[in-house]
Enzyme design. Structure first.
Site, mmCIF file in Angstrom:
data_model
loop_
_atom_site.group_PDB
_atom_site.id
_atom_site.type_symbol
_atom_site.label_atom_id
_atom_site.label_comp_id
_atom_site.label_asym_id
_atom_site.label_seq_id
_atom_site.Cartn_x
_atom_site.Cartn_y
_atom_site.Cartn_z
ATOM 1 C CB SER A 73 -0.963 -0.027 1.184
ATOM 2 O OG SER A 73 -1.901 1.013 1.096
ATOM 3 C CG ASP A 129 -2.900 3.752 -1.969
ATOM 4 O OD1 ASP A 129 -3.566 3.546 -2.996
ATOM 5 O OD2 ASP A 129 -3.012 3.057 -0.945
ATOM 6 C CG ASP A 136 -2.608 -0.812 -2.897
ATOM 7 O OD1 ASP A 136 -2.515 0.338 -2.449
ATOM 8 O OD2 ASP A 136 -3.234 -1.716 -2.321
ATOM 9 C CG ASP A 148 -5.904 0.398 -1.245
ATOM 10 O OD1 ASP A 148 -5.130 1.375 -1.243
ATOM 11 O OD2 ASP A 148 -5.763 -0.577 -0.485
#
Length: 575
Positions: free
Chosen positions: A149, A301, A303, A305
């Protein structure tokens, strides 16, 4: 320095022939050059936390490497075989832009295939929400994404999803961990069956984009979309693979991408932290917005999400919204759209978490829609959808900049959420308003809510001990008063008890056990303390509110509540 014998035993195990020569050489170098780092690498095993397993990459049981992830995958393979006897097992795997993500993803694919499991591996980096979508789309039994993340560049991670597209939750998480802990590293089968590994890309990309358009798109006039000026940054992450495409398909023509941050790069060279929660992360996007007169800034961010948003205030200056504010604007819009379409029947719900703004409850009550509240982490919101199939999920979020629209994806999803916030912004601008003004109007209707977060970082073995002791101290010496306001209730999710501090009576809490304490004050304020499940931090969440009748009162009310929170922080000794 002295290293405990149990740690040295682990070190010597990793010097056995079960581990490759490169791994053994790195350990020997640590033994001579950095015993402190060696201790941190082996003093514990990496554990599944709020958002799966995250850790620093390197050798050791407390690190992300081919052996710790291989052991996870072998244990998960064993668990799948027990859970679905006789079935041809299927798994989807994705990875983000981090160092080693692609090679670690292939290691995971190799182990699954070595265990006779059909693997669908993305051919290149993809957003985490696309992995959640792919699990359901491909009728997989499980899914894995390699990501840490928004953690620093030296981190990577391993998140596990189940058949419904949501992350694993109790009791499956503990049962999988038990399978993993039964194994020795020698038990990992790394011998890939390449015939069982299938690479996926465009078909899933197109279906994922279509799903975002269906769930987060509304009948916004074309002229309104073409009039909205958007600045977007992927912060060197995976959203560049999806968000520009979705916005283009939706009809947004004035999208400017921060070029310096568009190339995926695990070093995240232009930011101190690739976290849209941090104002500095959006500095380049804000500068471009001021240069071009953009209406809205969106950053995601690595990734994809989480998303951070900046909008123009009443003085035409760009201001950052926090995760609670974004969640309120999105949820209010969705509820209003559902109400106008006559789709609210009493069988719908929205979702939030125990550390997010209580304003979500007020919104739900006004629209006659239940607001379900779960533990921190989107896996609990996904679990709500699975646990209540007779109810329809409208949308939900958490304070840490995550939101989910509908149930096609079962994790926070910056792709669909980006489209949703653009739809809201376009409609507001066409009506002579703005997202900022819409938020102010919501405060006038429901009261002004002010939230604040403090994160205290405590790294390594000593840090983990300090954090644990801080939570122990709060439990053994409960806070009774803050800023002259008495504590009315204390909820302890570790003991699953809520205590009335006036009467001494206790009531059970029905959410799963978690290391969380929440204080409720007599003025309606709420303070939560919890160790992070993904970072070496302890977090303190503050929420207070006050009624207002008009937007003119917001500035003074904000100053009043800001001062109140400062006193809370001082009284807790967190300055």
């Amino acid at each position: 320095m002295h290293i405990a014998q149990n740690i040295l035993d682990k070190v010597h195990q990793w010097l056995s022939p079960a581990f490759d020569e490169i791994t053994q050489q790195e350990i020997k170098e640590l033994m001579t050059s950095s015993p402190k780092e060696l201790e941190d690498a082996f003093y514990k095993n990496l554990e599944f936390g709020t958002g799966g397993m995250r850790g620093i990459m390197g050798v050791g049981t407390n690190r992300i490497n081919k052996y710790t992830l291989g052991k996870n995958t072998q244990g998960l393979s064993d668990y799948l075989k027990k859970s679905f006897p006789g079935e041809q097992l299927r798994v989807a795997i994705a990875y983000d832009c981090r160092h080693n993500s692609n090679t670690l993803a292939k290691v995971v694919a190799d182990v699954f295939s070595a265990n006779g499991i059909q693997v669908f591996l993305f051919s290149d980096l993809r957003p985490t929400p696309e992995l959640s979508f792919a699990v359901k789309y491909l009728n997989c039994h499980t899914g894995v994404v390699l990501t840490a993340s928004h953690n620093p560049p030296e981190y990577n991670g391993y998140k596990v999803y189940w058949q419904d597209g949501g992350q694993i939750v109790p009791p499956q998480d503990k049962e999988i961990i038990e399978e993993i802990e039964k194994l020795a590293y020698e038990d990992i089968n790394f011998q890939a069956n390449e015939n069982l590994i299938q690479y996926i890309d465009k078909e899933i990309d197109d279906a994922f984009a279509a799903s975002a358009l269906e769930n987060a798109g509304f009948n916004i006039p074309v002229s309104a979309k073409e009039n909205l000026k958007i600045v977007f940054t992927s912060l060197h992450g995976t959203s560049i693979k999806a968000i520009p495409n979705v916005l283009d398909k939706a009809g947004y023509t004035k999208v400017q991408i921060v070029k310096e941050q568009a190339l995926p790069d695990g070093n995240f060279p232009t930011v101190k932290s690739p976290n849209p929660e941090e104002p500095e992360a959006l500095a380049m996007a804000l500068a471009l917005a001021d240069e071009t007169g953009a209406d809205i800034v969106i950053g995601t961010d690595p990734d994809a999400d989480r998303l951070g948003i900046a909008v123009r205030d009443n003085e035409d200056k760009m201001v950052l919204l926090n995760g609670n504010q974004t969640m309120i604007v999105m949820t209010a819009f969705l509820l209003e759209q559902w109400k106008r379409a006559g789709k609210i029947t009493g069988k719908e719900f929205i979702g939030s978490t125990i550390v997010s703004t209580p304003m979500m409850l007020a919104l739900g009550e006004y629209y006659g829609v239940e607001c379900k509240v779960g533990l921190t982490g989107f896996k609990w919101i996904a679990k709500m959808i699975k646990d209540f199939p007779e109810k329809t999920f409208i949308g939900g979020g958490e304070e840490s900049f995550g939101y989910m629209v509908g149930d096609a994806v079962r994790d926070k999803d910056a792709v669909a959420s980006t489209l949703l916030i653009c739809e809201i912004a376009a409609l507001a601008k066409a009506a002579g308003s703005s997202i900022y003004q819409e938020l102010q109007n919501l405060y006038a209707d429901f009261g002004y809510y002010k939230e604040h977060l403090i994160s205290i970082t405590k790294k390594g073995m000593e840090g983990a001990t300090e954090i644990k002791q801080m939570m122990t101290n709060f439990r053994e010496n409960p806070v009774k008063e803050l800023n002259g306001e008495r504590v009315v209730f204390v909820e302890d999710y570790q003991s699953s008890k809520a205590k009335n501090m006036f009467s001494g009576e206790e009531e059970p809490l029905y959410l799963p056990k978690s290391d969380v304490l929440i204080y409720y004050l007599e003025d309606g304020s709420k303070i939560c303390a919890r160790p992070s499940g993904t970072e070496p931090k302890i977090k303190f969440y503050f929420s207070c509110n006050a009624p207002i009748e008009h937007t003119d009162e917001i500035e003074d009310t904000d100053a009043y509540l800001t001062e109140k929170i400062k006193h809370f922080i001082t009284d807790l000794g967190l300055n």
